[in-house]
Design a protein around this motif. Structure first.
Motif, PDB file in Angstrom:
ATOM      1  N   LYS A   1       0.835  -1.213   0.000  1.00 50.51           N
ATOM      2  CA  LYS A   1       0.000   0.000   0.000  1.00 50.51           C
ATOM      3  C   LYS A   1       0.866   1.258   0.000  1.00 50.51           C
ATOM      4  O   LYS A   1       0.590   2.223  -0.709  1.00 50.51           O
ATOM      5  CB  LYS A   1      -0.944   0.003   1.198  1.00 50.51           C
ATOM      6  N   PHE A   2       1.924   1.257   0.799  1.00 51.56           N
ATOM      7  CA  PHE A   2       2.824   2.409   0.844  1.00 51.56           C
ATOM      8  C   PHE A   2       3.625   2.522  -0.449  1.00 51.56           C
ATOM      9  O   PHE A   2       3.876   3.611  -0.948  1.00 51.56           O
ATOM     10  CB  PHE A   2       3.763   2.337   2.048  1.00 51.56           C
ATOM     11  N   GLU A   3       4.033   1.374  -0.975  1.00 48.38           N
ATOM     12  CA  GLU A   3       4.797   1.372  -2.224  1.00 48.38           C
ATOM     13  C   GLU A   3       3.961   1.948  -3.367  1.00 48.38           C
ATOM     14  O   GLU A   3       4.480   2.613  -4.256  1.00 48.38           O
ATOM     15  CB  GLU A   3       5.264  -0.040  -2.563  1.00 48.38           C
ATOM     16  N   GLN A   4       2.662   1.685  -3.326  1.00 46.01           N
ATOM     17  CA  GLN A   4       1.766   2.202  -4.365  1.00 46.01           C
ATOM     18  C   GLN A   4       1.707   3.732  -4.320  1.00 46.01           C
ATOM     19  O   GLN A   4       1.566   4.386  -5.350  1.00 46.01           O
ATOM     20  CB  GLN A   4       0.364   1.602  -4.187  1.00 46.01           C
ATOM     21  N   LEU A   5       1.824   4.319  -3.134  1.00 47.03           N
ATOM     22  CA  LEU A   5       1.834   5.780  -3.025  1.00 47.03           C
ATOM     23  C   LEU A   5       3.010   6.394  -3.774  1.00 47.03           C
ATOM     24  O   LEU A   5       2.921   7.503  -4.287  1.00 47.03           O
ATOM     25  CB  LEU A   5       1.903   6.204  -1.553  1.00 47.03           C
ATOM     26  N   TYR A   6       4.126   5.672  -3.813  1.00 43.74           N
ATOM     27  CA  TYR A   6       5.345   6.161  -4.463  1.00 43.74           C
ATOM     28  C   TYR A   6       5.605   5.445  -5.784  1.00 43.74           C
ATOM     29  O   TYR A   6       6.742   5.316  -6.218  1.00 43.74           O
ATOM     30  CB  TYR A   6       6.550   5.987  -3.518  1.00 43.74           C
ATOM     31  N   SER A   7       4.565   4.981  -6.450  1.00 41.46           N
ATOM     32  CA  SER A   7       4.728   4.205  -7.684  1.00 41.46           C
ATOM     33  C   SER A   7       5.346   5.023  -8.824  1.00 41.46           C
ATOM     34  O   SER A   7       5.915   4.453  -9.745  1.00 41.46           O
ATOM     35  CB  SER A   7       3.375   3.636  -8.122  1.00 41.46           C
ATOM     36  N   LYS A   8       5.266   6.337  -8.770  1.00 40.65           N
ATOM     37  CA  LYS A   8       5.866   7.189  -9.809  1.00 40.65           C
ATOM     38  C   LYS A   8       7.388   7.252  -9.687  1.00 40.65           C
ATOM     39  O   LYS A   8       8.060   7.678 -10.612  1.00 40.65           O
ATOM     40  CB  LYS A   8       5.296   8.606  -9.733  1.00 40.65           C
ATOM     41  N   PHE A   9       7.925   6.840  -8.550  1.00 40.30           N
ATOM     42  CA  PHE A   9       9.365   6.920  -8.299  1.00 40.30           C
ATOM     43  C   PHE A   9       9.935   5.525  -8.134  1.00 40.30           C
ATOM     44  O   PHE A   9       9.288   4.651  -7.565  1.00 40.30           O
ATOM     45  CB  PHE A   9       9.652   7.723  -7.028  1.00 40.30           C
ATOM     46  N   LYS A  10      11.166   5.338  -8.574  1.00 36.78           N
ATOM     47  CA  LYS A  10      11.849   4.061  -8.373  1.00 36.78           C
ATOM     48  C   LYS A  10      12.656   4.080  -7.073  1.00 36.78           C
ATOM     49  O   LYS A  10      12.764   3.073  -6.391  1.00 36.78           O
ATOM     50  CB  LYS A  10      12.776   3.768  -9.548  1.00 36.78           C
ATOM     51  N   THR A  11      13.206   5.262  -6.759  1.00 34.92           N
ATOM     52  CA  THR A  11      14.010   5.394  -5.537  1.00 34.92           C
ATOM     53  C   THR A  11      13.618   6.681  -4.808  1.00 34.92           C
ATOM     54  O   THR A  11      13.049   7.596  -5.400  1.00 34.92           O
ATOM     55  CB  THR A  11      15.518   5.465  -5.858  1.00 34.92           C
ATOM     56  N   PHE A  12      13.940   6.700  -3.511  1.00 34.04           N
ATOM     57  CA  PHE A  12      13.724   7.904  -2.716  1.00 34.04           C
ATOM     58  C   PHE A  12      14.868   8.882  -2.952  1.00 34.04           C
ATOM     59  O   PHE A  12      15.976   8.480  -3.335  1.00 34.04           O
ATOM     60  CB  PHE A  12      13.653   7.560  -1.218  1.00 34.04           C
ATOM     61  N   ASN A  13      14.598  10.172  -2.692  1.00 36.02           N
ATOM     62  CA  ASN A  13      15.669  11.171  -2.829  1.00 36.02           C
ATOM     63  C   ASN A  13      16.598  11.061  -1.610  1.00 36.02           C
ATOM     64  O   ASN A  13      16.283  10.349  -0.634  1.00 36.02           O
ATOM     65  CB  ASN A  13      15.095  12.568  -3.026  1.00 36.02           C
ATOM     66  N   PRO A  14      17.752  11.754  -1.622  1.00 37.54           N
ATOM     67  CA  PRO A  14      18.716  11.616  -0.510  1.00 37.54           C
ATOM     68  C   PRO A  14      18.142  11.993   0.864  1.00 37.54           C
ATOM     69  O   PRO A  14      18.489  11.365   1.862  1.00 37.54           O
ATOM     70  CB  PRO A  14      19.846  12.565  -0.919  1.00 37.54           C
ATOM     71  N   ILE A  15      17.283  12.985   0.927  1.00 37.25           N
ATOM     72  CA  ILE A  15      16.708  13.375   2.221  1.00 37.25           C
ATOM     73  C   ILE A  15      15.772  12.296   2.731  1.00 37.25           C
ATOM     74  O   ILE A  15      15.812  11.917   3.912  1.00 37.25           O
ATOM     75  CB  ILE A  15      15.970  14.734   2.104  1.00 37.25           C
ATOM     76  N   GLN A  16      14.917  11.750   1.852  1.00 35.39           N
ATOM     77  CA  GLN A  16      14.011  10.672   2.266  1.00 35.39           C
ATOM     78  C   GLN A  16      14.791   9.427   2.663  1.00 35.39           C
ATOM     79  O   GLN A  16      14.403   8.727   3.583  1.00 35.39           O
ATOM     80  CB  GLN A  16      13.039  10.358   1.116  1.00 35.39           C
ATOM     81  N   THR A  17      15.886   9.157   1.976  1.00 37.88           N
ATOM     82  CA  THR A  17      16.709   7.988   2.293  1.00 37.88           C
ATOM     83  C   THR A  17      17.325   8.149   3.689  1.00 37.88           C
ATOM     84  O   THR A  17      17.370   7.195   4.466  1.00 37.88           O
ATOM     85  CB  THR A  17      17.834   7.829   1.239  1.00 37.88           C
ATOM     86  N   GLN A  18      17.763   9.346   4.014  1.00 40.69           N
ATOM     87  CA  GLN A  18      18.398   9.593   5.317  1.00 40.69           C
ATOM     88  C   GLN A  18      17.397   9.461   6.448  1.00 40.69           C
ATOM     89  O   GLN A  18      17.744   8.994   7.535  1.00 40.69           O
ATOM     90  CB  GLN A  18      19.046  10.967   5.329  1.00 40.69           C
ATOM     91  N   LEU A  19      16.151   9.852   6.218  1.00 41.21           N
ATOM     92  CA  LEU A  19      15.143   9.766   7.273  1.00 41.21           C
ATOM     93  C   LEU A  19      14.728   8.329   7.478  1.00 41.21           C
ATOM     94  O   LEU A  19      14.442   7.868   8.510  1.00 41.21           O
ATOM     95  CB  LEU A  19      13.922  10.613   6.934  1.00 41.21           C
TER      96      LEU A  19
END
Length: 172
Positions: free
Chosen positions: A154-172
């Motif tokens: 369900k959470f992955e579907q929210l971010y289906s437009k992106f393959k990876t998170f940006n550096p700030i999201q990755t750090q959090l």
């Protein structure tokens, strides 16, 4: 002696005790260099009478600057007969400007009694504000996480437009 009427003096004194009056206690705590937290305690110091007060007694509270030019906060406060004489605790977030004024005022005015007004000065003389600059967190050199790292479809579907998170999201 107050009214120079011996027979009715006690009656006048009894009626004066019904006039709404509040004790105002304030604690100020800086949250940042531009935000203050006011903890306001309002304690009733009058006698309640259903005849004069009904079921509720309302007051307007506002925080103003020392020049009475700006109102920083306003709030309607209601005392109820069933909870009387319990104090009311308010937590207010108030802006602080530079240069800091010497004091703010808390003004409480009755909504129904003429001339019933309390004014409490709040001094900033000994208040220490934090420094103006806000510390930042350095961005670490991390490999961006794929959205599949969420492990929840369900959470992955929210971010289906992106393959990876940006550096700030990755750090959090």
């Amino acid at each position: 002696q107050l009214c120079k009427w011996k027979k009715g003096g006690q009656k006048v004194q009894k009626l004066i005790r019904y006039f709404p009056n509040l004790e105002i206690d304030v604690n100020v705590q800086p949250l940042s260099s531009s935000i203050l937290r006011f903890n306001v305690f309002l304690s009733p110091i009058f006698n309640w009478s259903s005849r004069w007060h009904g079921g509720t007694e309302g007051f307007w509270l506002w925080v103003e600057d020392s020049d009475n030019m700006r109102i920083y906060h306003k709030e309607y406060v209601l005392f109820q007969k069933r909870t009387f004489p319990d104090a009311i605790n308010l937590e207010l977030t108030i802006p602080a400007f530079s240069p800091m004024p010497s004091q703010y005022f808390i003004r409480v005015v009755s909504d129904s009694w003429v001339g019933c007004e309390m004014l409490q000065p709040v001094s900033f003389k000994h208040l220490l504000l934090p420094e103006q600059h806000t510390p930042h967190t350095d961005l670490m050199d991390l490999t961006p996480l794929p959205t599949s790292a969420l492990n929840n479809p369900k959470f992955e579907q929210l971010y289906s437009k992106f393959k990876t998170f940006n550096p700030i999201q990755t750090q959090l």
